[in-house]
Scaffold this active site. Sequence first.
Site, PDB file in Angstrom:
ATOM      1  N   ARG A  86       1.051  -1.373   0.211  1.00 55.16           N
ATOM      2  CA  ARG A  86      -0.328   0.202   0.406  1.00 55.16           C
ATOM      3  C   ARG A  86       0.446   1.479  -0.377  1.00 55.16           C
ATOM      4  NH1 ARG A  86      -2.268  -3.089  -1.419  1.00 55.16           N
ATOM      5  NH2 ARG A  86      -3.814  -4.767  -0.669  1.00 55.16           N
ATOM      6  N   SER A  91     -10.727  -0.014   4.566  1.00 54.44           N
ATOM      7  CA  SER A  91      -9.918  -0.580   5.712  1.00 54.44           C
ATOM      8  C   SER A  91      -8.813   0.858   6.334  1.00 54.44           C
ATOM      9  CB  SER A  91      -8.716  -1.423   4.911  1.00 54.44           C
ATOM     10  OG  SER A  91      -9.345  -2.919   4.866  1.00 54.44           O
ATOM     11  N   GLU A 114      -3.713   3.258   7.093  1.00 59.06           N
ATOM     12  CA  GLU A 114      -3.474   2.782   5.120  1.00 59.06           C
ATOM     13  C   GLU A 114      -4.409   4.489   4.453  1.00 59.06           C
ATOM     14  OE1 GLU A 114      -5.024  -0.627   4.070  1.00 59.06           O
ATOM     15  OE2 GLU A 114      -5.797   0.624   2.126  1.00 59.06           O
TER      16      GLU A 114
HETATM   17  C1  LIG Z   1     -15.190   1.013   0.034  1.00 62.41           C
HETATM   18  C2  LIG Z   1     -13.765   0.570   0.290  1.00 62.41           C
HETATM   19  C3  LIG Z   1     -13.271  -0.607  -0.361  1.00 62.41           C
HETATM   20  C4  LIG Z   1     -11.840  -0.794  -0.348  1.00 62.41           C
HETATM   21  N1  LIG Z   1     -11.182  -1.529  -0.994  1.00 62.41           N
HETATM   22  C5  LIG Z   1     -10.020  -1.978  -1.394  1.00 62.41           C
HETATM   23  C6  LIG Z   1      -8.835  -2.541  -1.636  1.00 62.41           C
HETATM   24  O1  LIG Z   1      -9.372  -3.664  -1.634  1.00 62.41           O
HETATM   25  N2  LIG Z   1      -7.870  -2.583  -2.133  1.00 62.41           N
HETATM   26  C7  LIG Z   1      -7.038  -1.607  -2.062  1.00 62.41           C
HETATM   27  O2  LIG Z   1      -6.005  -1.445  -2.000  1.00 62.41           O
HETATM   28  N3  LIG Z   1      -8.114  -0.095  -0.970  1.00 62.41           N
HETATM   29  C8  LIG Z   1      -9.343  -0.194  -0.876  1.00 62.41           C
HETATM   30  N4  LIG Z   1     -10.049   0.988  -0.589  1.00 62.41           N
HETATM   31  C9  LIG Z   1      -9.026   2.430  -0.535  1.00 62.41           C
HETATM   32  C10 LIG Z   1      -8.969   2.853  -2.143  1.00 62.41           C
HETATM   33  O3  LIG Z   1      -9.958   2.840  -2.199  1.00 62.41           O
HETATM   34  C11 LIG Z   1      -7.402   2.959  -2.558  1.00 62.41           C
HETATM   35  O4  LIG Z   1      -6.919   3.014  -2.044  1.00 62.41           O
HETATM   36  C12 LIG Z   1      -7.347   3.598  -3.656  1.00 62.41           C
HETATM   37  O5  LIG Z   1      -6.776   3.111  -5.060  1.00 62.41           O
HETATM   38  C13 LIG Z   1      -7.292   4.957  -3.742  1.00 62.41           C
HETATM   39  O6  LIG Z   1      -8.225   5.792  -4.704  1.00 62.41           O
HETATM   40  P1  LIG Z   1      -8.208   7.092  -4.769  1.00 62.41           P
HETATM   41  O7  LIG Z   1      -8.651   7.756  -6.385  1.00 62.41           O
HETATM   42  O8  LIG Z   1      -9.605   7.489  -4.446  1.00 62.41           O
HETATM   43  O9  LIG Z   1      -7.330   7.982  -3.958  1.00 62.41           O
HETATM   44  P2  LIG Z   1      -7.484   8.999  -3.179  1.00 62.41           P
HETATM   45  O10 LIG Z   1      -8.246   9.298  -2.207  1.00 62.41           O
HETATM   46  O11 LIG Z   1      -8.302   9.965  -4.013  1.00 62.41           O
HETATM   47  O12 LIG Z   1      -6.093   9.239  -3.169  1.00 62.41           O
HETATM   48  C14 LIG Z   1      -5.112   8.709  -2.326  1.00 62.41           C
HETATM   49  C15 LIG Z   1      -3.505   9.162  -2.567  1.00 62.41           C
HETATM   50  O13 LIG Z   1      -3.580   9.123  -4.186  1.00 62.41           O
HETATM   51  C16 LIG Z   1      -2.200  10.227  -4.202  1.00 62.41           C
HETATM   52  N5  LIG Z   1      -3.674   9.984  -5.465  1.00 62.41           N
HETATM   53  C17 LIG Z   1      -4.693   9.809  -5.973  1.00 62.41           C
HETATM   54  N6  LIG Z   1      -4.622  10.578  -7.394  1.00 62.41           N
HETATM   55  C18 LIG Z   1      -3.181  10.718  -7.844  1.00 62.41           C
HETATM   56  C19 LIG Z   1      -2.926  11.389  -9.078  1.00 62.41           C
HETATM   57  N7  LIG Z   1      -3.484  11.426  -9.956  1.00 62.41           N
HETATM   58  N8  LIG Z   1      -1.295  12.241  -8.910  1.00 62.41           N
HETATM   59  C20 LIG Z   1      -1.165  12.320  -7.972  1.00 62.41           C
HETATM   60  N9  LIG Z   1      -1.764  11.622  -6.498  1.00 62.41           N
HETATM   61  C21 LIG Z   1      -2.251  10.982  -6.117  1.00 62.41           C
HETATM   62  C22 LIG Z   1      -3.571  11.345  -3.050  1.00 62.41           C
HETATM   63  O14 LIG Z   1      -3.165  12.550  -2.969  1.00 62.41           O
HETATM   64  C23 LIG Z   1      -3.159  10.524  -2.252  1.00 62.41           C
HETATM   65  O15 LIG Z   1      -2.101  10.630  -1.261  1.00 62.41           O
HETATM   66  C24 LIG Z   1     -11.632   0.522  -1.019  1.00 62.41           C
HETATM   67  C25 LIG Z   1     -12.208   2.306  -0.298  1.00 62.41           C
HETATM   68  C26 LIG Z   1     -13.395   2.146  -0.192  1.00 62.41           C
HETATM   69  C27 LIG Z   1     -14.105   3.153   0.305  1.00 62.41           C
END
Ligand SMILES: Cc1cc2nc3c(=O)[nH]c(=O)nc-3n(C[C@H](O)[C@H](O)[C@H](O)COP(=O)(O)OP(=O)(O)OC[C@H]3O[C@@H](n4cnc5c(N)ncnc54)[C@H](O)[C@@H]3O)c2cc1C
Length: 303
Positions: free
Chosen positions: A176, A226, A296
Amino acid sequence: MNLPAGFKELSSLLPGQVKANEPMSRHTTWRIGGPADIFVEPAGVRELARLVTWAHARGFPLYFIGNGSNLLVKDGGIRGIVVKIGRAFSQVQVHGTTLIAGAGTMLGVLATVAQKNGVGGLEFCAGIPGTVGGAVVMNAGANGSCMADLVQEVTVMDPSGELERWGAGKLDFGYRTSNLLGRSLVVLEITCRGVARDPDLIRAEMEQYIARRRASQPLSYPSAGSVFKNPPGGKAGWLIEQAGCKGMRQGDAQVSPVHANFIVNLGRATARDVQILIQRVQQLVYERFGITLTLEVQVLGED
Ligand SMILES: Cc1cc2nc3c(=O)[nH]c(=O)nc-3n(C[C@H](O)[C@H](O)[C@H](O)COP(=O)(O)OP(=O)(O)OC[C@H]3O[C@@H](n4cnc5c(N)ncnc54)[C@H](O)[C@@H]3O)c2cc1C
């Protein structure tokens, strides 16, 4: 120049893409978070380049987000400029088993495009509600696979608007995490390689993952998935449950009775409520097992 003056200038530089005092609760899956001073959703790469060079020249901090599904934004909000990499960056190209995806593409969309084209290896993405950009930064994963297994190359933009291509080795993926986390670089695009596979088998596996999530995760309430990382050799959810935290509540934030590593927002939870619960869970798990759970979720903003 101060931010209010900056807002005017930026609004004329990027018409229709800039908002002031935007509640971050609108942009996080937890539905929690105070206002960002300035919030921008750039309409494309050119606009993004204009924004980053403009902000860099004036010393304004930029925070890049995707779908906000791994973010806890504090109640005081964010002093600076939040940049959402969204729909304008969501094209996918397929070349055999190689996929090139814009950072704003939702992981579920990417997995479905792969399935339709008989490209396996992305099944684990089904049900993760993040963008490709957030997923590569976080090295998102599930069911024994993660982004590190797929990603060949990432295109990023640096603060002077220059594009750089990073090979998988430079990304230094870990559990992660990646070398992109916490840097002032914005992810624009990834190239990933899957394997040829029967589309029906891919679909069946994705459906199975989604069904498993529905059965084991509290998907009817806002959350960030998580909250804690699994410690080496253990499962955070199990430790939290054994420490007696399941169902524990602070205001409208609750350690989910369905999945102990989720903290759900029952309606009006604040970031403060979530932070208090996080601390109590960490303390109780430490007292019972001598293990310090680490976050996380990424925490942004001020109290
Ligand atoms: C119901 C649910 C289930 C989930 N299940 C999982 C799972 O099974 N496995 C898992 O790993 N995660 C899971 N997650 C967490 C999450 O979905 C992942 O970590 C996902 O990859 C985050 O993507 P995001 O676009 O929402 O990033 P954000 O939450 O918007 O950002 C996360 C990080 O990435 C950075 N970031 C985002 N986009 C960019 C970009 N374009 N350029 C530079 N930096 C950027 C942000 O600054 C931040 O540090 C879950 C979340 C929920 C709500």
